[in-house]
Design a protein around this motif. Structure first.
Motif, PDB file in Angstrom:
ATOM      1  N   PRO A  42       0.835  -1.217   0.000  1.00 15.57           N
ATOM      2  CA  PRO A  42       0.000   0.000   0.000  1.00 15.57           C
ATOM      3  C   PRO A  42       0.863   1.259   0.000  1.00 15.57           C
ATOM      4  O   PRO A  42       2.059   1.198   0.320  1.00 15.57           O
ATOM      5  CB  PRO A  42      -0.791  -0.137   1.306  1.00 15.57           C
ATOM      6  N   PRO A  43       0.299   2.408  -0.366  1.00 17.82           N
ATOM      7  CA  PRO A  43       1.062   3.667  -0.293  1.00 17.82           C
ATOM      8  C   PRO A  43       1.545   3.971   1.117  1.00 17.82           C
ATOM      9  O   PRO A  43       2.605   4.540   1.308  1.00 17.82           O
ATOM     10  CB  PRO A  43       0.065   4.717  -0.790  1.00 17.82           C
ATOM     11  N   GLN A  44       0.743   3.587   2.104  1.00 15.36           N
ATOM     12  CA  GLN A  44       1.110   3.797   3.496  1.00 15.36           C
ATOM     13  C   GLN A  44       0.752   2.540   4.282  1.00 15.36           C
ATOM     14  O   GLN A  44      -0.232   1.869   3.984  1.00 15.36           O
ATOM     15  CB  GLN A  44       0.376   5.009   4.086  1.00 15.36           C
ATOM     16  N   GLY A  45       1.536   2.230   5.277  1.00 10.23           N
ATOM     17  CA  GLY A  45       1.249   1.061   6.095  1.00 10.23           C
ATOM     18  C   GLY A  45       2.122  -0.121   5.735  1.00 10.23           C
ATOM     19  O   GLY A  45       3.066  -0.025   4.935  1.00 10.23           O
ATOM     20  N   LYS A  46       1.784  -1.278   6.337  1.00 13.01           N
ATOM     21  CA  LYS A  46       2.590  -2.478   6.164  1.00 13.01           C
ATOM     22  C   LYS A  46       2.196  -3.236   4.901  1.00 13.01           C
ATOM     23  O   LYS A  46       1.060  -3.185   4.456  1.00 13.01           O
ATOM     24  CB  LYS A  46       2.435  -3.383   7.385  1.00 13.01           C
ATOM     25  N   ASN A  47       3.175  -3.964   4.338  1.00 13.73           N
ATOM     26  CA  ASN A  47       2.900  -4.809   3.184  1.00 13.73           C
ATOM     27  C   ASN A  47       2.102  -6.047   3.614  1.00 13.73           C
ATOM     28  O   ASN A  47       2.168  -6.492   4.769  1.00 13.73           O
ATOM     29  CB  ASN A  47       4.208  -5.246   2.526  1.00 13.73           C
ATOM     30  N   VAL A  48       1.367  -6.599   2.666  1.00 11.67           N
ATOM     31  CA  VAL A  48       0.534  -7.773   2.944  1.00 11.67           C
ATOM     32  C   VAL A  48       0.918  -8.863   1.954  1.00 11.67           C
ATOM     33  O   VAL A  48       0.820  -8.665   0.736  1.00 11.67           O
ATOM     34  CB  VAL A  48      -0.968  -7.437   2.818  1.00 11.67           C
ATOM     35  N   SER A  49       1.354 -10.022   2.449  1.00  6.46           N
ATOM     36  CA  SER A  49       1.681 -11.180   1.627  1.00  6.46           C
ATOM     37  C   SER A  49       0.533 -12.177   1.738  1.00  6.46           C
ATOM     38  O   SER A  49       0.283 -12.739   2.812  1.00  6.46           O
ATOM     39  CB  SER A  49       2.995 -11.803   2.076  1.00  6.46           C
ATOM     40  N   VAL A  50      -0.180 -12.403   0.635  1.00  7.50           N
ATOM     41  CA  VAL A  50      -1.370 -13.256   0.627  1.00  7.50           C
ATOM     42  C   VAL A  50      -1.016 -14.597  -0.024  1.00  7.50           C
ATOM     43  O   VAL A  50      -0.689 -14.636  -1.216  1.00  7.50           O
ATOM     44  CB  VAL A  50      -2.517 -12.577  -0.137  1.00  7.50           C
ATOM     45  N   PRO A  51      -1.051 -15.692   0.703  1.00  8.24           N
ATOM     46  CA  PRO A  51      -0.835 -17.005   0.088  1.00  8.24           C
ATOM     47  C   PRO A  51      -1.942 -17.322  -0.911  1.00  8.24           C
ATOM     48  O   PRO A  51      -3.098 -16.945  -0.723  1.00  8.24           O
ATOM     49  CB  PRO A  51      -0.855 -17.964   1.283  1.00  8.24           C
ATOM     50  N   LEU A  52      -1.597 -18.037  -1.962  1.00  5.93           N
ATOM     51  CA  LEU A  52      -2.577 -18.351  -2.993  1.00  5.93           C
ATOM     52  C   LEU A  52      -3.596 -19.395  -2.534  1.00  5.93           C
ATOM     53  O   LEU A  52      -4.589 -19.639  -3.226  1.00  5.93           O
ATOM     54  CB  LEU A  52      -1.854 -18.855  -4.251  1.00  5.93           C
ATOM     55  N   THR A  53      -3.360 -19.984  -1.374  1.00  2.00           N
ATOM     56  CA  THR A  53      -4.278 -21.009  -0.865  1.00  2.00           C
ATOM     57  C   THR A  53      -5.376 -20.426   0.019  1.00  2.00           C
ATOM     58  O   THR A  53      -6.266 -21.161   0.454  1.00  2.00           O
ATOM     59  CB  THR A  53      -3.479 -22.044  -0.062  1.00  2.00           C
ATOM     60  N   ARG A  54      -5.317 -19.110   0.296  1.00  2.00           N
ATOM     61  CA  ARG A  54      -6.314 -18.505   1.178  1.00  2.00           C
ATOM     62  C   ARG A  54      -7.653 -18.391   0.459  1.00  2.00           C
ATOM     63  O   ARG A  54      -7.720 -18.163  -0.759  1.00  2.00           O
ATOM     64  CB  ARG A  54      -5.853 -17.134   1.642  1.00  2.00           C
ATOM     65  N   SER A  55      -8.730 -18.491   1.261  1.00  2.00           N
ATOM     66  CA  SER A  55     -10.077 -18.378   0.707  1.00  2.00           C
ATOM     67  C   SER A  55     -10.416 -16.922   0.430  1.00  2.00           C
ATOM     68  O   SER A  55      -9.683 -16.000   0.813  1.00  2.00           O
ATOM     69  CB  SER A  55     -11.093 -18.970   1.691  1.00  2.00           C
ATOM     70  N   GLU A  56     -11.529 -16.721  -0.248  1.00  2.00           N
ATOM     71  CA  GLU A  56     -11.952 -15.353  -0.599  1.00  2.00           C
ATOM     72  C   GLU A  56     -12.206 -14.533   0.662  1.00  2.00           C
ATOM     73  O   GLU A  56     -11.819 -13.359   0.735  1.00  2.00           O
ATOM     74  CB  GLU A  56     -13.206 -15.413  -1.458  1.00  2.00           C
ATOM     75  N   GLU A  57     -12.847 -15.144   1.690  1.00  3.87           N
ATOM     76  CA  GLU A  57     -13.125 -14.399   2.917  1.00  3.87           C
ATOM     77  C   GLU A  57     -11.837 -14.026   3.642  1.00  3.87           C
ATOM     78  O   GLU A  57     -11.692 -12.914   4.166  1.00  3.87           O
ATOM     79  CB  GLU A  57     -14.028 -15.232   3.837  1.00  3.87           C
ATOM     80  N   GLU A  58     -10.860 -14.941   3.657  1.00  3.45           N
ATOM     81  CA  GLU A  58      -9.593 -14.659   4.336  1.00  3.45           C
ATOM     82  C   GLU A  58      -8.809 -13.562   3.612  1.00  3.45           C
ATOM     83  O   GLU A  58      -8.225 -12.678   4.255  1.00  3.45           O
ATOM     84  CB  GLU A  58      -8.760 -15.939   4.416  1.00  3.45           C
ATOM     85  N   VAL A  59      -8.809 -13.609   2.289  1.00  7.45           N
ATOM     86  CA  VAL A  59      -8.093 -12.579   1.521  1.00  7.45           C
ATOM     87  C   VAL A  59      -8.723 -11.214   1.740  1.00  7.45           C
ATOM     88  O   VAL A  59      -8.035 -10.205   1.951  1.00  7.45           O
ATOM     89  CB  VAL A  59      -8.076 -12.947   0.025  1.00  7.45           C
ATOM     90  N   ARG A  60     -10.054 -11.173   1.708  1.00 11.94           N
ATOM     91  CA  ARG A  60     -10.725  -9.884   1.891  1.00 11.94           C
ATOM     92  C   ARG A  60     -10.483  -9.331   3.292  1.00 11.94           C
ATOM     93  O   ARG A  60     -10.291  -8.126   3.486  1.00 11.94           O
ATOM     94  CB  ARG A  60     -12.214 -10.030   1.620  1.00 11.94           C
ATOM     95  N   GLU A  61     -10.466 -10.228   4.290  1.00  6.09           N
ATOM     96  CA  GLU A  61     -10.208  -9.788   5.655  1.00  6.09           C
ATOM     97  C   GLU A  61      -8.795  -9.227   5.787  1.00  6.09           C
ATOM     98  O   GLU A  61      -8.581  -8.179   6.423  1.00  6.09           O
ATOM     99  CB  GLU A  61     -10.407 -10.963   6.619  1.00  6.09           C
ATOM    100  N   MET A  62      -7.810  -9.883   5.169  1.00 12.85           N
ATOM    101  CA  MET A  62      -6.420  -9.400   5.240  1.00 12.85           C
ATOM    102  C   MET A  62      -6.264  -8.042   4.568  1.00 12.85           C
ATOM    103  O   MET A  62      -5.613  -7.127   5.095  1.00 12.85           O
ATOM    104  CB  MET A  62      -5.482 -10.419   4.584  1.00 12.85           C
ATOM    105  N   LEU A  63      -6.881  -7.876   3.392  1.00 15.39           N
ATOM    106  CA  LEU A  63      -6.741  -6.609   2.668  1.00 15.39           C
ATOM    107  C   LEU A  63      -7.593  -5.511   3.275  1.00 15.39           C
ATOM    108  O   LEU A  63      -7.282  -4.324   3.130  1.00 15.39           O
ATOM    109  CB  LEU A  63      -7.105  -6.816   1.191  1.00 15.39           C
ATOM    110  N   THR A  64      -8.677  -5.881   3.964  1.00 15.25           N
ATOM    111  CA  THR A  64      -9.475  -4.877   4.680  1.00 15.25           C
ATOM    112  C   THR A  64      -8.681  -4.318   5.842  1.00 15.25           C
ATOM    113  O   THR A  64      -8.670  -3.104   6.091  1.00 15.25           O
ATOM    114  CB  THR A  64     -10.787  -5.495   5.169  1.00 15.25           C
ATOM    115  N   GLU A  65      -7.958  -5.179   6.569  1.00 14.64           N
ATOM    116  CA  GLU A  65      -7.113  -4.705   7.670  1.00 14.64           C
ATOM    117  C   GLU A  65      -5.992  -3.800   7.152  1.00 14.64           C
ATOM    118  O   GLU A  65      -5.571  -2.868   7.846  1.00 14.64           O
ATOM    119  CB  GLU A  65      -6.516  -5.899   8.403  1.00 14.64           C
TER     120      GLU A  65
END
Length: 245
Positions: free
Chosen positions: A38-61
């Motif tokens: 992101p432009p500001q804040g911490k980077n987010v590494s999303v494993p390709l095995t995560r579900s749609e709900e888990e990915v959305r929760e990680m990127l929402t945070e």
């Protein structure tokens, strides 16, 4: 030797990558993960095995999506709180066209350079250095031209002096011959001698005029040295090694 197979990106992660790119996040594909920066804040590494709900929760945070509130009892119209606007990254405005779609200074700088031709800070910082180099080169050229003018003037003055001495000697020789041969020369010979004398006097006159021209051009401080050289060459004259047509 072992090789790491690249896992196919699931559709819901591809959608998240498109959303991040539109929000001007940096997205990097890795063999088994996708890195969201992101432009500001911490980077987010999303494993390709995560579900749609888990990915959305990680990127929402991380701030890509607005936080979703859990369903609750619907309050009355009087008790209902005002809807909070989704958090958006701070937008930067272009001073030239007033577009406000930029969230990073680098993106704004690239837009201004490409769309409006505005140089960045690094390019602008080199302008004084280039100007100083141009002034130094101009001073060197002016000094070289002045030295060339002085050299030409000195050579021309020496040539004029030598030619004047030569003409004066010829005048004395002609006068001596006229005195010795006054009683024996024919009319045709006398006319030839007279023509030679006129030509010699004309040469003296031209040389004097050319000498005065050289001195005037050298002393003229209101014109560039190059113009002085051009005027001297145009003036011609035997004193400069040229014959005026």
């Amino acid at each position: 030797m072992t090789t790491t197979a690249t896992v196919k990106i699931p559709p819901h992660i591809r959608t998240a990558m498109v959303d991040a790119d539109q929000a001007e996040w940096e997205v990097h594909r890795r063999p088994r993960t996708v890195l969201f920066i992101p432009p500001q804040g911490k980077n987010v590494s999303v494993p390709l095995t995560r579900s749609e709900e888990e990915v959305r929760e990680m990127l929402t945070e991380a701030g890509l999506y607005a936080a979703e509130q859990a369903p609750a009892q619907e309050p009355s119209a009087e008790q209902a709180p005002a809807a909070e606007a989704p958090s958006q990254p701070k937008r930067l405005i272009c001073p030239e066209c007033h577009e406000d779609r930029f969230t990073r200074p680098a993106a704004l700088g690239a837009h201004r350079s490409k769309a409006h031709g505005v140089a960045g800070a690094w390019r602008s910082s080199r302008k004084p250095e280039k100007a100083a180099q141009a002034l130094e080169l101009s001073a060197e050229v002016a000094s070289a031209v002045q030295a060339l003018v002085a050299e030409i003037s000195s050579a021309a003055a020496g040539e004029v002096s030598a030619l004047r001495s030569d003409i004066a000697a010829k005048d004395r020789e002609i006068a001596r011959l006229k005195h010795q041969l006054a009683d024996r020369v024919t009319k045709a010979r006398a006319e030839k001698i007279s023509e030679d004398l006129k030509e010699a006097k004309a040469q003296i006159k031209d040389l004097r005029r050319f000498k005065d021209k050289v001195e005037a051009e050298v002393c003229n401080q209101d014109q560039a040295p190059v113009q002085a050289i051009v005027n001297i060459i145009r003036a011609g004259g035997r004193g400069f090694g040229l014959h005026k047509k």
